[in-house]
Design an enzyme around this catalytic site. Structure first.
Site, PDB file in Angstrom:
ATOM      1  N   CYS A  35       6.079  -4.980   8.776  1.00  0.00           N
ATOM      2  CA  CYS A  35       6.639  -4.103   7.750  1.00  0.00           C
ATOM      3  C   CYS A  35       7.338  -5.021   6.750  1.00  0.00           C
ATOM      4  CB  CYS A  35       7.609  -3.119   8.416  1.00  0.00           C
ATOM      5  SG  CYS A  35       8.921  -2.489   7.370  1.00  0.00           S
ATOM      6  N   CYS A  38      10.939  -4.409   5.960  1.00  0.00           N
ATOM      7  CA  CYS A  38      11.815  -4.694   7.111  1.00  0.00           C
ATOM      8  C   CYS A  38      12.147  -6.184   7.132  1.00  0.00           C
ATOM      9  CB  CYS A  38      11.129  -4.332   8.422  1.00  0.00           C
ATOM     10  SG  CYS A  38      10.686  -2.586   8.582  1.00  0.00           S
TER      11      CYS A  38
END
Length: 115
Positions: A35, A38
């Site tokens: 991600c 992230c």
């Protein structure tokens, strides 16, 4: 003064780490591998927390892919998502990491008033 502490949460210890503390803000970071946003947050996190040195704050990290039950419990659709808890109550959430100033602003707004 110490930096805010980070913890790793699982279904088993989530309530103890997130809902039981009193007098501090708990930021739950739902993240996952692969991600990009992230990763951007994870790289920024040490310097974000150093800005908040001495604040009554903890960050609890939850791998949304490994802890699907917790992701479902809070109805998460995308990551990263940050949930803000204080004294066992959900105060709000940030969907996505919109950068340093925004993140710090939201966290500071939700810190408990200094006693």
């Amino acid at each position: 003064m110490a930096h805010p502490t980070t913890y790793e949460a699982t279904t088993e210890n989530f309530d103890a780490l997130v809902l039981e503390p009193r007098g501090e803000l708990v930021v739950v970071d739902f993240w996952g591998e692969g991600c990009p946003n992230c990763d951007v947050y994870a790289e920024a996190e040490p310097s974000l927390l150093s800005e908040l040195e001495g604040a009554p704050l903890r960050v609890v990290k939850v791998n949304a892919y490994q802890q699907e039950e917790l992701a479902r419990r809070f109805g998460l659709y995308g990551i990263p998502t940050f949930l803000l808890f204080r004294d066992g109550k959900l105060l709000g959430k940030m969907s996505q990491y919109y950068g340093r100033e925004y993140w710090l602003g939201v966290v500071r707004e939700n810190l408990p008033a200094a006693s």
